[in-house]
Design a protein around this motif. Sequence first.
Motif, PDB file in Angstrom:
ATOM      1  N   MET A   1       0.846  -1.201   0.000  1.00 17.47           N
ATOM      2  CA  MET A   1       0.000   0.000   0.000  1.00 17.47           C
ATOM      3  C   MET A   1       0.882   1.252   0.000  1.00 17.47           C
ATOM      4  O   MET A   1       1.789   1.377   0.811  1.00 17.47           O
ATOM      5  N   LEU A   2       0.616   2.165  -0.959  1.00 14.45           N
ATOM      6  CA  LEU A   2       1.415   3.368  -1.064  1.00 14.45           C
ATOM      7  C   LEU A   2       1.006   4.387  -0.009  1.00 14.45           C
ATOM      8  O   LEU A   2      -0.187   4.573   0.260  1.00 14.45           O
ATOM      9  N   THR A   3       1.996   5.035   0.586  1.00 13.34           N
ATOM     10  CA  THR A   3       1.730   6.079   1.569  1.00 13.34           C
ATOM     11  C   THR A   3       2.042   7.422   0.947  1.00 13.34           C
ATOM     12  O   THR A   3       3.133   7.622   0.405  1.00 13.34           O
ATOM     13  N   SER A   4       1.113   8.367   0.993  1.00  8.24           N
ATOM     14  CA  SER A   4       1.368   9.691   0.444  1.00  8.24           C
ATOM     15  C   SER A   4       2.398  10.395   1.325  1.00  8.24           C
ATOM     16  O   SER A   4       2.455  10.185   2.539  1.00  8.24           O
ATOM     17  N   THR A   5       3.212  11.208   0.688  1.00 12.47           N
ATOM     18  CA  THR A   5       4.239  11.917   1.442  1.00 12.47           C
ATOM     19  C   THR A   5       3.622  13.050   2.253  1.00 12.47           C
ATOM     20  O   THR A   5       2.541  13.548   1.949  1.00 12.47           O
ATOM     21  N   GLY A   6       4.337  13.449   3.288  1.00  5.82           N
ATOM     22  CA  GLY A   6       3.900  14.585   4.085  1.00  5.82           C
ATOM     23  C   GLY A   6       4.269  15.898   3.411  1.00  5.82           C
ATOM     24  O   GLY A   6       4.814  15.923   2.303  1.00  5.82           O
ATOM     25  N   THR A   7       3.980  16.974   4.088  1.00  9.50           N
ATOM     26  CA  THR A   7       4.255  18.317   3.589  1.00  9.50           C
ATOM     27  C   THR A   7       5.160  19.042   4.575  1.00  9.50           C
ATOM     28  O   THR A   7       5.033  18.878   5.785  1.00  9.50           O
ATOM     29  N   LEU A   8       6.090  19.833   4.031  1.00  8.46           N
ATOM     30  CA  LEU A   8       6.913  20.703   4.854  1.00  8.46           C
ATOM     31  C   LEU A   8       6.335  22.112   4.768  1.00  8.46           C
ATOM     32  O   LEU A   8       6.356  22.743   3.706  1.00  8.46           O
ATOM     33  N   PHE A   9       5.814  22.613   5.867  1.00  6.83           N
ATOM     34  CA  PHE A   9       5.247  23.953   5.928  1.00  6.83           C
ATOM     35  C   PHE A   9       6.318  24.935   6.430  1.00  6.83           C
ATOM     36  O   PHE A   9       6.940  24.685   7.471  1.00  6.83           O
ATOM     37  N   GLU A 105      14.046  18.204  -3.415  1.00  7.69           N
ATOM     38  CA  GLU A 105      14.730  17.221  -4.258  1.00  7.69           C
ATOM     39  C   GLU A 105      14.166  15.822  -4.059  1.00  7.69           C
ATOM     40  O   GLU A 105      14.207  14.993  -4.974  1.00  7.69           O
ATOM     41  N   ALA A 106      13.625  15.544  -2.859  1.00  8.11           N
ATOM     42  CA  ALA A 106      13.049  14.229  -2.574  1.00  8.11           C
ATOM     43  C   ALA A 106      11.591  14.128  -3.020  1.00  8.11           C
ATOM     44  O   ALA A 106      10.985  13.064  -2.905  1.00  8.11           O
ATOM     45  N   GLY A 107      11.037  15.209  -3.512  1.00 11.59           N
ATOM     46  CA  GLY A 107       9.653  15.180  -3.966  1.00 11.59           C
ATOM     47  C   GLY A 107       8.640  15.519  -2.897  1.00 11.59           C
ATOM     48  O   GLY A 107       7.433  15.317  -3.099  1.00 11.59           O
ATOM     49  N   VAL A 108       9.093  16.028  -1.755  1.00 10.66           N
ATOM     50  CA  VAL A 108       8.187  16.434  -0.684  1.00 10.66           C
ATOM     51  C   VAL A 108       7.606  17.805  -1.028  1.00 10.66           C
ATOM     52  O   VAL A 108       8.330  18.699  -1.476  1.00 10.66           O
ATOM     53  N   ARG A 109       6.324  17.972  -0.827  1.00 14.11           N
ATOM     54  CA  ARG A 109       5.684  19.265  -1.063  1.00 14.11           C
ATOM     55  C   ARG A 109       6.156  20.261  -0.007  1.00 14.11           C
ATOM     56  O   ARG A 109       6.133  19.968   1.194  1.00 14.11           O
ATOM     57  N   VAL A 110       6.576  21.449  -0.467  1.00 13.08           N
ATOM     58  CA  VAL A 110       6.978  22.523   0.431  1.00 13.08           C
ATOM     59  C   VAL A 110       5.954  23.643   0.295  1.00 13.08           C
ATOM     60  O   VAL A 110       5.717  24.153  -0.799  1.00 13.08           O
ATOM     61  N   CYS A 111       5.355  24.036   1.420  1.00 15.64           N
ATOM     62  CA  CYS A 111       4.231  24.969   1.398  1.00 15.64           C
ATOM     63  C   CYS A 111       4.516  26.166   2.302  1.00 15.64           C
ATOM     64  O   CYS A 111       4.624  26.001   3.522  1.00 15.64           O
ATOM     65  N   PRO A 112       4.638  27.373   1.758  1.00 19.84           N
ATOM     66  CA  PRO A 112       4.875  28.541   2.603  1.00 19.84           C
ATOM     67  C   PRO A 112       3.602  29.003   3.303  1.00 19.84           C
ATOM     68  O   PRO A 112       2.517  28.996   2.714  1.00 19.84           O
ATOM     69  N   VAL A 113       3.750  29.404   4.554  1.00 18.75           N
ATOM     70  CA  VAL A 113       2.656  30.009   5.320  1.00 18.75           C
ATOM     71  C   VAL A 113       3.123  31.417   5.654  1.00 18.75           C
ATOM     72  O   VAL A 113       3.788  31.641   6.661  1.00 18.75           O
TER      73      VAL A 113
END
Length: 283
Positions: A1-9, A105-113
């Motif tokens: 089962m694939l696990t979606s990656t987390g997000t870096l805020f 580079e690892a494909g993790v979503r980076v989200c600015p707040v």
Amino acid sequence: MLTSTGTLFIVATPIGNLQDMTPRALEVLADVGLIAAEDTRHSGRLLQHFGISTPTTACHDHNERDKSARLVERMLAGEDMALISDAGTPLISDPGYHLVRAAREAGVRVCPVPGPCALVAALSAAGLPSDRFAFEGFLPAKASGRRQRLQALASEPRTWMLYEAPHRLLECLEDMLDILGPDRQVVLARELTKTFETIRGAPVAELVEWVRADSDQQRGECVLVVEAMPPRDENEGLDPEAERILDLLLEELPVKQAAALAAKITGEKKNRLYQIALGKTAS
């Protein structure tokens, strides 16, 4: 089962006034699994004030490179994280660049707040042109390095800004007076959003005297906003160093080549140098 990656805020926090904490920032910090903080003790007081119990981990200049890989692994496994600095927007003269780059580079979503940022706050209140500007961060601590950078910035055609430590503020302003001349407009924005906020703009000679006379102005967080180099009057003579270079080149080269090479060396306009060189050779 694939696990979606987390997000870096990337979460901005107050630079002084706690009422500047945004509802979105509070929600993100409460919901993530881990907060990477520049100083966990400092940030712990902020989080406690807002009743946020999310675990924290230190991420600063001395450990960021080594720690980034482990934090990215956790995000790849699905955990959301937040990055905060001691105050303001992370990465603006603060740690975080290596973690953000590794995450991207690892494909993790980076989200600015978005939120508070001292340099933007200072620029907005400085009354100097803000359509284009340059940010220099902190100048070198040693006098020789600081003066070298100021020499390079003296001809900057945009409004420019820097952060300065309070115990070096007066020395920095004195160097500006020596290098930029007495009339360049400089705005000191100190302790922004805090109880003793000060925003004072004046010719640098006047600002030096004001800071020298009031030791209270040599305390707290400081932003300096500096007027761009005024446009040069085409009817004015050449800068002495540019004229010396042009004269040396004219001794060895034809006018056109001497003017072109002098323009590359000095940054002066080639056509202007060509006209001056013609005048020199005709006399």
